[in-house]
Scaffold this motif. Structure first.
Motif, PDB file in Angstrom:
ATOM      1  N   ALA A  99       0.834  -1.209   0.000  1.00 29.75           N
ATOM      2  CA  ALA A  99       0.000   0.000   0.000  1.00 29.75           C
ATOM      3  C   ALA A  99       0.868   1.259   0.000  1.00 29.75           C
ATOM      4  O   ALA A  99       0.589   2.224  -0.723  1.00 29.75           O
ATOM      5  CB  ALA A  99      -0.936   0.005   1.209  1.00 29.75           C
ATOM      6  N   LEU A 100       1.938   1.239   0.790  1.00 31.54           N
ATOM      7  CA  LEU A 100       2.831   2.392   0.852  1.00 31.54           C
ATOM      8  C   LEU A 100       3.600   2.556  -0.457  1.00 31.54           C
ATOM      9  O   LEU A 100       3.783   3.679  -0.954  1.00 31.54           O
ATOM     10  CB  LEU A 100       3.810   2.241   2.018  1.00 31.54           C
ATOM     11  CG  LEU A 100       4.748   3.421   2.280  1.00 31.54           C
ATOM     12  CD1 LEU A 100       3.948   4.684   2.595  1.00 31.54           C
ATOM     13  CD2 LEU A 100       5.708   3.103   3.419  1.00 31.54           C
ATOM     14  N   LYS A 101       4.014   1.459  -1.075  1.00 31.24           N
ATOM     15  CA  LYS A 101       4.731   1.529  -2.354  1.00 31.24           C
ATOM     16  C   LYS A 101       3.834   2.102  -3.451  1.00 31.24           C
ATOM     17  O   LYS A 101       4.264   2.937  -4.252  1.00 31.24           O
ATOM     18  CB  LYS A 101       5.227   0.134  -2.752  1.00 31.24           C
ATOM     19  CG  LYS A 101       6.338  -0.403  -1.857  1.00 31.24           C
ATOM     20  CD  LYS A 101       6.776  -1.790  -2.310  1.00 31.24           C
ATOM     21  CE  LYS A 101       7.878  -2.322  -1.408  1.00 31.24           C
ATOM     22  NZ  LYS A 101       8.306  -3.696  -1.811  1.00 31.24           N
ATOM     23  N   ASP A 102       2.579   1.652  -3.473  1.00 32.74           N
ATOM     24  CA  ASP A 102       1.649   2.162  -4.479  1.00 32.74           C
ATOM     25  C   ASP A 102       1.401   3.652  -4.281  1.00 32.74           C
ATOM     26  O   ASP A 102       1.304   4.412  -5.262  1.00 32.74           O
ATOM     27  CB  ASP A 102       0.325   1.398  -4.402  1.00 32.74           C
ATOM     28  CG  ASP A 102       0.463  -0.047  -4.871  1.00 32.74           C
ATOM     29  OD1 ASP A 102       1.456  -0.348  -5.559  1.00 32.74           O
ATOM     30  OD2 ASP A 102      -0.417  -0.866  -4.540  1.00 32.74           O
ATOM     31  N   TRP A 103       1.280   4.069  -3.033  1.00 35.73           N
ATOM     32  CA  TRP A 103       1.076   5.494  -2.755  1.00 35.73           C
ATOM     33  C   TRP A 103       2.285   6.304  -3.208  1.00 35.73           C
ATOM     34  O   TRP A 103       2.142   7.367  -3.817  1.00 35.73           O
ATOM     35  CB  TRP A 103       0.828   5.716  -1.267  1.00 35.73           C
ATOM     36  CG  TRP A 103       0.798   7.173  -0.917  1.00 35.73           C
ATOM     37  CD1 TRP A 103      -0.268   8.025  -0.981  1.00 35.73           C
ATOM     38  CD2 TRP A 103       1.901   7.967  -0.473  1.00 35.73           C
ATOM     39  NE1 TRP A 103       0.095   9.302  -0.610  1.00 35.73           N
ATOM     40  CE2 TRP A 103       1.427   9.294  -0.293  1.00 35.73           C
ATOM     41  CE3 TRP A 103       3.246   7.694  -0.208  1.00 35.73           C
ATOM     42  CZ2 TRP A 103       2.252  10.328   0.145  1.00 35.73           C
ATOM     43  CZ3 TRP A 103       4.062   8.725   0.223  1.00 35.73           C
ATOM     44  CH2 TRP A 103       3.564  10.028   0.389  1.00 35.73           C
TER      45      TRP A 103
END
Length: 244
Positions: A99-103
């Motif tokens: 989720a953090l990588k996609d953000w």
């Protein structure tokens, strides 16, 4: 170079301001019971601020700075963000993993577009201001020449100020790398330095962190757990939630 060219550059540079490492508001030390304590000059000073250029509604990005004004070398074993508002548990989530990588990918692309558009606007505006000033200065009417030069000077300095203000913000904030994330692992803070970390928060029913009492808890080697208050509570309505 005409005098108003040089003056415009000087005004633009001056109004942009100088960058600094000490950014954000100083946190308030807390004891284990959550009561405020006096500032201890022999340990770290914690500062925080919201990074407006990468924050969006419900996804604020906080910069947390660890300032070491002493001659000691401090090591932080672990740090975390807590919500200290009574009766408001679970309203702040911390995206991690995929989720953090996609953000990071999404916000990086959005920021690249915003930066490009801002640079184009600044360059076009600056060029237009200089053209106006230069054309007006050639007028045989002295009043028209002076007025045109001043208008062009003011406009040019404003565009330069906006450009260098953005450069200042870029220089002051930490890069949004995984290694700089607040929860990425131990943090080493050498003497007389400021080490910055960042963290993304997910606030589903709050557009930002203004109504939240945020606390940073960290394990300072040889001194045990330390707690500081980053935010003071302001009355706001909210509901509990979980990450999807």
């Amino acid at each position: 170079m005409k005098w108003w060219y040089a003056l415009g550059i000087v005004l633009g540079l001056g109004s942009g301001g100088c960058a600094t490492m000490a950014t954000g508001d100083a946190a308030v030390p807390l004891n284990a019971a959550g009561q405020r304590m006096p500032v201890d000059d022999s340990t770290l000073v914690i500062r925080s601020r919201e990074l407006q250029d990468v924050s969006t509604a419900h996804l604020p990005v906080l910069e947390v700075s660890f300032e070491n004004p002493t001659a000691n070398w401090y090591n932080i074993k672990a740090a975390q963000i807590l919500v200290g508002n009574p009766g408001r548990p679970g309203i702040v989530k911390i995206p991690q993993g995929q989720a953090l990588k996609d953000w990071r990918l999404a916000v990086g692309q959005r920021k690249a577009v915003d930066d490009h558009n801002r640079d184009v606007g600044t360059e076009l505006g600056l060029a237009g201001a200089l053209i106006i000033a230069d054309a007006g200065s050639e007028s045989k009417n002295k009043k028209v020449a002076v007025a045109s030069s001043l208008i062009g000077l003011i406009a040019a300095s404003a565009f330069l100020a906006a450009h260098y203000s953005h450069e200042k913000q870029e220089a002051e904030r930490p890069p949004l790398l995984e290694s700089n994330h607040l929860l990425s692992g131990p943090i080493s803070v050498p003497p007389a330095t400021i080490v910055k970390r960042w963290i993304l928060l997910y606030t589903p029913y709050d557009t930002n962190t203004e109504g939240l009492q945020l606390i940073v808890s960290y394990d300072l080697a040889d001194r045990g757990m330390q707690r500081v208050l980053l935010r003071t509570e302001r009355p706001r309505s909210s509901r509990g939630s979980d990450l999807p």
